[in-house]
Design a protein around this motif. Structure first.
Motif, short mmCIF file in Angstrom:
data_model
loop_
_atom_site.label_atom_id
_atom_site.label_comp_id
_atom_site.label_asym_id
_atom_site.label_seq_id
_atom_site.Cartn_x
_atom_site.Cartn_y
_atom_site.Cartn_z
N UNK A 75 15.44 3.38 4.37
CA UNK A 75 15.31 2.11 5.10
C UNK A 75 16.62 1.36 5.17
N UNK A 76 16.67 0.42 6.12
CA UNK A 76 17.91 -0.32 6.37
C UNK A 76 18.34 -1.14 5.15
N UNK A 77 17.39 -1.80 4.52
CA UNK A 77 17.74 -2.70 3.41
C UNK A 77 18.42 -1.96 2.27
N UNK A 78 17.80 -0.87 1.81
CA UNK A 78 18.39 -0.11 0.70
C UNK A 78 19.66 0.62 1.16
N UNK A 79 19.69 1.06 2.44
CA UNK A 79 20.87 1.73 2.98
C UNK A 79 22.08 0.81 2.98
N UNK A 99 11.36 1.91 8.60
CA UNK A 99 12.73 1.56 9.05
C UNK A 99 13.34 0.48 8.16
N UNK A 100 12.54 -0.54 7.81
CA UNK A 100 13.08 -1.62 6.98
C UNK A 100 13.29 -1.17 5.53
N UNK A 101 12.38 -0.35 5.06
CA UNK A 101 12.43 0.09 3.65
C UNK A 101 11.10 -0.17 2.99
N UNK A 102 10.30 0.89 2.82
CA UNK A 102 8.93 0.72 2.32
C UNK A 102 8.90 0.27 0.88
N UNK A 103 9.99 0.50 0.15
CA UNK A 103 9.94 0.26 -1.29
C UNK A 103 10.19 -1.18 -1.70
N UNK A 104 10.43 -2.04 -0.70
CA UNK A 104 10.59 -3.46 -1.03
C UNK A 104 9.84 -4.29 0.01
N UNK A 105 9.33 -5.43 -0.43
CA UNK A 105 8.64 -6.35 0.48
C UNK A 105 9.63 -6.88 1.51
N UNK A 149 0.82 -1.22 0.00
CA UNK A 149 0.00 0.00 0.00
C UNK A 149 0.85 1.27 0.00
N UNK A 150 1.87 1.30 0.86
CA UNK A 150 2.68 2.51 1.03
C UNK A 150 3.83 2.58 0.03
N UNK A 151 4.63 1.52 0.02
CA UNK A 151 5.86 1.54 -0.77
C UNK A 151 5.60 1.49 -2.26
N UNK A 152 4.61 0.70 -2.67
CA UNK A 152 4.39 0.51 -4.11
C UNK A 152 3.29 1.40 -4.67
N UNK A 153 2.33 1.81 -3.79
CA UNK A 153 1.22 2.62 -4.30
C UNK A 153 1.26 4.05 -3.77
N UNK A 154 2.07 4.28 -2.71
CA UNK A 154 2.24 5.64 -2.20
C UNK A 154 1.09 6.14 -1.33
N UNK A 155 0.31 5.22 -0.74
CA UNK A 155 -0.80 5.62 0.13
C UNK A 155 -0.46 5.32 1.58
N UNK A 156 -0.60 6.30 2.47
CA UNK A 156 -0.25 6.10 3.89
C UNK A 156 -1.52 5.75 4.67
#
Length: 312
Positions: A298-302, A250-256, A49-56
């Motif tokens: 997020x941590x993963x992409x960082x 924190x984990x990275x919204x842009x990836x599952x 919802x957030x990372x892929x569609x941009x809805x909070x």
């Protein structure tokens, strides 16, 4: 699912398979991993919802509560089979998510977050005030433990059940984001106007992914109710919605995978900081602040960027 996801998925599968043996059947560690799996299911839905569609959304604790109370009420007060109660919870959450999502997803940015926050608060009040069904602030007890072929699903067996759901939903989510639908969701995230101009029905996709993320939260709620066997409204408050949001960020919204990593970090961190006693909250806040300052994606992409810098 792409090839790059196969080995991490295999690693997760193997770790879960041998985990009870690694910890010598320790119930404490097994229960933490069960809570991690339950949180992970919700954050995967929120990532879509957030990372892929941009809805909070700040109302997903409400859907989590809907699943938990549906399973709890139907099994304790109406003696309905847990599987039927589980499916009823999913159906109820999907219907309510559709009714809520249809008007609220027309809102943009922070207005959408405020609208879902209000929805979560309404459900929180309903859980408190509908005492004959929910037990009110005192909670609902006596929720049965799940059984399968005469065996109680406790300890390691429940761990396998929860993580079976995690892996199935992870596979489903990875297939969604690597499909035509996933590309449409990313287009909506980038620019709704551009997506509509390219023939993508942004409104329809936003409602669909909102309903899907609510179903994920409902599944997690049912699993939670049958694991703890007691639920109360305090578990589904605004603070829990904010915590879920933090896990995804924190984990990275842009990836599952980032959403799962965030669930892991914020589920395990309080356990490790418990020894600091009065300084626990201070340390918790400090760590989160450092992560968000130095790894805003997020941590993963960082961590991935750090490795790429070293390689170059």
């Amino acid at each position: 699912m792409g090839k790059k996801d196969f080995y991490p998925l295999l690693f997760v599968f193997l770790i879960i398979a041998i985990f009870p043996w690694l910890v010598g059947g320790n119930e404490y560690y097994i229960s933490i991993l069960i809570f991690l799996g339950i949180n992970g299911i919700i954050t995967m839905g929120l990532s879509l919802l957030m990372g892929y569609t941009g809805q909070i959304s700040l109302g997903h604790a409400g859907f989590f509560g809907l699943g938990a109370y549906s399973s709890g009420i139907l099994t304790t007060q109406y003696s309905i089979h847990p599987l039927a109660a589980f499916l009823a919870g999913i159906f109820l959450s999907a219907i309510i998510a559709f009714l809520v999502g249809k008007p609220t997803l027309r809102l943009k940015g922070h207005y959408m977050a405020v609208a879902t926050l209000g929805f979560g608060e309404i459900l929180f009040i309903v859980f408190n005030e509908l005492s004959p069904l929910t037990g009110g602030p005192s909670g609902l007890s006596g929720i049965p433990i799940l059984t399968f072929m005469g065996y109680s699903l406790e300890g390691a067996r429940y761990l396998y059940l929860v993580w079976g759901f995690v892996i199935l939903l992870l596979l489903f989510s990875l297939n969604v984001i690597n499909s035509r639908v996933g590309r449409a969701l990313r287009a909506v995230h980038g620019s709704e106007i551009a997506a509509n101009a390219m023939g993508v029905d942004a409104s329809r996709y936003k409602v669909q992914v909102f309903v899907l993320s609510a179903v994920y939260a409902s599944i997690a709620g049912s699993l939670y109710a049958h694991f703890v066997t007691f639920i109360s409204p305090s578990s589904f408050s605004l603070m829990f919605s904010i915590l879920l949001l933090m896990m995804v960020v924190v984990g990275g919204a842009e990836t599952i995978w980032g959403a799962l990593l965030g669930a892991m970090v914020l589920t395990l961190l309080p356990e490790y900081l418990r020894g600091l006693e009065d300084f626990e909250v201070l340390a918790y806040g400090g760590i989160l602040m450092v992560v968000l300052l130095f790894m805003p994606q997020g941590i993963l992409l960082g961590v991935r960027k750090l490795f790429e810098k070293k390689r170059n």
